[in-house]
Design a protein around this motif. Structure first.
Motif, mmCIF file in Angstrom:
data_model
loop_
_atom_site.group_PDB
_atom_site.id
_atom_site.type_symbol
_atom_site.label_atom_id
_atom_site.label_comp_id
_atom_site.label_asym_id
_atom_site.label_seq_id
_atom_site.Cartn_x
_atom_site.Cartn_y
_atom_site.Cartn_z
ATOM 1 N N LYS A 239 0.845 -1.197 0.000
ATOM 2 C CA LYS A 239 0.000 0.000 0.000
ATOM 3 C C LYS A 239 0.874 1.238 0.000
ATOM 4 O O LYS A 239 1.660 1.466 0.912
ATOM 5 C CB LYS A 239 -0.929 -0.005 1.210
ATOM 6 C CG LYS A 239 -1.999 1.084 1.137
ATOM 7 C CD LYS A 239 -3.089 0.875 2.149
ATOM 8 C CE LYS A 239 -4.158 1.940 1.995
ATOM 9 N NZ LYS A 239 -5.252 1.799 2.965
ATOM 10 N N LYS A 240 0.716 2.040 -1.041
ATOM 11 C CA LYS A 240 1.509 3.271 -1.180
ATOM 12 C C LYS A 240 0.673 4.482 -0.773
ATOM 13 O O LYS A 240 -0.549 4.421 -0.681
ATOM 14 C CB LYS A 240 1.989 3.409 -2.623
ATOM 15 C CG LYS A 240 2.906 2.263 -3.072
ATOM 16 C CD LYS A 240 3.325 2.427 -4.525
ATOM 17 C CE LYS A 240 4.222 1.269 -4.958
ATOM 18 N NZ LYS A 240 4.611 1.370 -6.380
ATOM 19 N N ASP A 241 1.353 5.582 -0.543
ATOM 20 C CA ASP A 241 0.700 6.852 -0.204
ATOM 21 C C ASP A 241 -0.254 6.696 0.980
ATOM 22 O O ASP A 241 -1.427 7.085 0.918
ATOM 23 C CB ASP A 241 -0.058 7.408 -1.412
ATOM 24 C CG ASP A 241 0.855 7.587 -2.625
ATOM 25 O OD1 ASP A 241 2.002 8.022 -2.433
ATOM 26 O OD2 ASP A 241 0.415 7.273 -3.736
ATOM 27 N N THR A 264 3.513 -3.317 6.654
ATOM 28 C CA THR A 264 4.938 -3.636 6.519
ATOM 29 C C THR A 264 5.416 -3.475 5.086
ATOM 30 O O THR A 264 6.605 -3.273 4.851
ATOM 31 C CB THR A 264 5.244 -5.073 6.969
ATOM 32 O OG1 THR A 264 4.714 -5.992 6.003
ATOM 33 C CG2 THR A 264 4.665 -5.365 8.342
ATOM 34 N N ASN A 265 4.486 -3.612 4.122
ATOM 35 C CA ASN A 265 4.835 -3.545 2.696
ATOM 36 C C ASN A 265 5.883 -4.591 2.303
ATOM 37 O O ASN A 265 6.653 -4.387 1.355
ATOM 38 C CB ASN A 265 5.306 -2.131 2.316
ATOM 39 C CG ASN A 265 4.171 -1.124 2.406
ATOM 40 O OD1 ASN A 265 3.115 -1.316 1.800
ATOM 41 N ND2 ASN A 265 4.357 -0.074 3.186
ATOM 42 N N ILE A 266 5.902 -5.684 3.048
ATOM 43 C CA ILE A 266 6.824 -6.786 2.737
ATOM 44 C C ILE A 266 6.003 -8.079 2.621
ATOM 45 O O ILE A 266 5.544 -8.609 3.625
ATOM 46 C CB ILE A 266 7.894 -6.971 3.836
ATOM 47 C CG1 ILE A 266 8.625 -5.660 4.102
ATOM 48 C CG2 ILE A 266 8.890 -8.058 3.423
ATOM 49 C CD1 ILE A 266 9.551 -5.721 5.310
ATOM 50 N N PRO A 267 5.787 -8.591 1.418
ATOM 51 C CA PRO A 267 5.073 -9.861 1.273
ATOM 52 C C PRO A 267 5.865 -11.002 1.908
ATOM 53 O O PRO A 267 7.087 -10.927 2.023
ATOM 54 C CB PRO A 267 4.984 -10.053 -0.252
ATOM 55 C CG PRO A 267 5.332 -8.736 -0.852
ATOM 56 C CD PRO A 267 6.227 -8.044 0.128
ATOM 57 N N TYR A 268 5.153 -12.047 2.323
ATOM 58 C CA TYR A 268 5.865 -13.172 2.956
ATOM 59 C C TYR A 268 6.801 -13.879 1.985
ATOM 60 O O TYR A 268 7.695 -14.610 2.402
ATOM 61 C CB TYR A 268 4.889 -14.152 3.598
ATOM 62 C CG TYR A 268 3.773 -14.670 2.700
ATOM 63 C CD1 TYR A 268 4.021 -15.506 1.625
ATOM 64 C CD2 TYR A 268 2.447 -14.334 2.962
ATOM 65 C CE1 TYR A 268 2.999 -15.990 0.822
ATOM 66 C CE2 TYR A 268 1.407 -14.807 2.176
ATOM 67 C CZ TYR A 268 1.691 -15.630 1.102
ATOM 68 O OH TYR A 268 0.664 -16.105 0.322
ATOM 69 N N SER A 314 0.509 -9.086 5.867
ATOM 70 C CA SER A 314 1.720 -8.265 6.033
ATOM 71 C C SER A 314 1.452 -6.992 6.828
ATOM 72 O O SER A 314 1.766 -5.882 6.392
ATOM 73 C CB SER A 314 2.343 -7.936 4.669
ATOM 74 O OG SER A 314 2.827 -9.106 4.047
ATOM 75 N N LEU A 315 0.862 -7.172 8.004
ATOM 76 C CA LEU A 315 0.620 -6.072 8.925
ATOM 77 C C LEU A 315 1.473 -6.260 10.176
ATOM 78 O O LEU A 315 1.912 -7.370 10.477
ATOM 79 C CB LEU A 315 -0.849 -6.012 9.341
ATOM 80 C CG LEU A 315 -1.908 -5.951 8.245
ATOM 81 C CD1 LEU A 315 -3.305 -5.894 8.863
ATOM 82 C CD2 LEU A 315 -1.685 -4.754 7.333
ATOM 83 N N MET A 316 1.685 -5.189 10.900
ATOM 84 C CA MET A 316 2.293 -5.242 12.225
ATOM 85 C C MET A 316 1.435 -4.385 13.152
ATOM 86 O O MET A 316 1.159 -3.227 12.843
ATOM 87 C CB MET A 316 3.722 -4.697 12.201
ATOM 88 C CG MET A 316 4.419 -4.762 13.562
ATOM 89 S SD MET A 316 6.090 -4.040 13.531
ATOM 90 C CE MET A 316 5.704 -2.295 13.641
ATOM 91 N N LEU A 317 1.004 -4.977 14.272
ATOM 92 C CA LEU A 317 0.197 -4.240 15.235
ATOM 93 C C LEU A 317 0.913 -4.165 16.571
ATOM 94 O O LEU A 317 1.402 -5.181 17.085
ATOM 95 C CB LEU A 317 -1.179 -4.900 15.422
ATOM 96 C CG LEU A 317 -2.309 -4.336 14.542
ATOM 97 C CD1 LEU A 317 -2.026 -4.604 13.065
ATOM 98 C CD2 LEU A 317 -3.642 -4.931 14.931
#
Length: 420
Positions: A239-241, A264-268, A314-317
């Motif tokens: 996800k950009k912007d 995270t913008n990092i796919p597994y 690809s989230l971090m909470l």
């Protein structure tokens, strides 16, 4: 050592045999997987609850329990979950292996019960039993309503819902109370028939049984013809912007719940993903983490605080329990710790401690049959790495990789649950 073999036995039906002599029991799990869909999620959730109430042969849940007792106290369970943007209904039976009981048919008998539960429901006049449907609708309504009771989990769920409100991932896995009114025994039975025809099926067997034997038994026992499986799409994780947003919700509570949702913008599949996991552990994975030491111990701003990665999306909470008036202070120091990670302000000993804890956790997966089955499901739905490969990738992570991964993350949503 556990050895895994995977074989396609029909269109979108896969058999995974995890073979080994480590356990005295064997576990068989059927996972039915569909895209997460707002219009279907509540019905999907009701289906296994109704099926577990009774079948053609075992009309009541008590009849099912009696049969399980006859099978040396075997255990039967169902569950509903979401993994990324996939809705997963699980049916599992676990009981003793044949070589530990006085029966040569224990496996077939267990599969008989599983087949009866999944494919031979109690149907009256082409619909589910009215009594069971009305009771389970009430039970599901109570379950959905009660999610508010666990404020820690509730705040995490709400943060994800706000973060991903325009993506399927926001959908609550158990469904929605407002859907229940229009569900009846007839349309739910129709949905059941449709669901099982269109699902992808992953069958996991954790046992010492010979591969061809279990494959032939399952192909004989279970009807997998006339399938119309839906394609399971890969989740969109880049996800950009990103425009950071803040959501504040009020409730009659005694402790504030602060949740920060990061993309995270990092796919597994990315080589940096394991580095992110190590970095996430350094940041908020335990009592030696930066968040715990700086936010809780040094500044006394949180009752608890931790960081968790969500692989499929690809989230971090980051979640924290705080005093209501400590919101700004806690938020600022948490953001400072993220910036410190991006600048590489952590030591080699932090990396080694995190690697050691993560590897210990990975090895623990093989300690029980259920964890093995769940890990294998995750494996076939994502990157297909086995435990040894994951451990090897953890060991290869370098500090520069962690810094690079941390510099890809962006804060999306700040959610705060406060008092009224």
């Amino acid at each position: 050592m556990l050895k895994t073999t995977r074989e396609k036995i029909n269109d979108e039906v896969y058999l995974n045999i995890i073979n080994g002599d480590k356990f005295k029991t064997e576990l068989i799990s059927f996972y039915f997987i569909m895209p997460l869909n707002r219009s279907e999620v509540t019905k999907n959730t009701l289906v296994p609850l109704i099926l577990k109430r009774g079948t053609k042969q075992y009309n009541t849940s008590m009849d099912i329990e009696r049969r399980l007792e006859e099978l040396y106290g075997s255990d039967l369970s169902v569950s509903v979950n979401k993994k990324g943007e996939k809705h997963i209904i699980r049916f599992t039976i676990e009981g003793p292996r044949e070589d530990f009981v006085l029966s040569n048919d224990i496996l077939k008998n267990k599969l008989d019960v599983l087949k009866e539960l999944i494919y031979n429901p109690l149907v009256i006049d082409n619909k589910f039993k009215e009594e069971y449907v009305s009771q389970e609708k009430r039970n599901l309504k109570d379950r959905i309503s009660s999610r508010i009771n666990d404020k820690k989990q509730y705040s995490t769920t709400r943060c994800i819902e706000e973060m991903c409100k325009n993506e399927p991932y926001h959908i609550y896995k158990y469904g929605y109370i407002e859907d229940l009114e229009n569900i009846n025994s007839q349309n739910l039975y129709k949905h059941y028939l449709d669901f099982f025809k269109k699902s992808r099926v992953e069958i996991n067997v954790v046992s010492n049984i010979e591969k061809n034997e279990i494959k032939n038994i399952i192909k004989d026992y279970f009807p997998f013809d006339e399938r119309e499986s839906k394609l399971l799409k890969r989740e969109n994780v880049i996800k950009k912007d990103i425009e950071e947003k803040t959501v504040i919700e009020e409730m009659d509570i005694k402790q504030g719940k602060l949740t920060l949702g990061y993309r995270t913008n990092i796919p597994y599949e990315d080589d940096l993903y394991t580095a992110f996991l190590v970095g996430n552990h350094i940041l908020g994975g335990g009592p030696d983490s930066k968040l715990f030491i700086n936010v809780r111990e040094k500044e006394s701003l949180a009752y608890y605080i931790y960081s968790r990665g969500y692989k499929y999306k690809s989230l971090m909470l980051i979640s924290a329990g705080i005093e209501f008036d400590k919101y700004e202070s806690a938020l600022n120091i948490i953001k400072e710790q993220i910036e410190a990670m991006k600048k590489g302000e952590f030591e080699e000993k932090n990396i080694e401690q995190s690697k050691k804890a993560m590897i210990t956790s990975m090895k623990a997966v093989e300690d029980d049959t259920y964890s093995i089955s769940e890990f294998n499901l995750s494996k076939v739905l994502t990157d297909n790495q086995d435990i040894d490969e994951i451990i090897d990738s953890i060991n290869k992570v370098k500090k520069e990789d962690i810094i690079n991964s941390m510099n890809k993350i962006s804060l999306d949503t700040v959610y705060f649950l406060k008092n009224q």
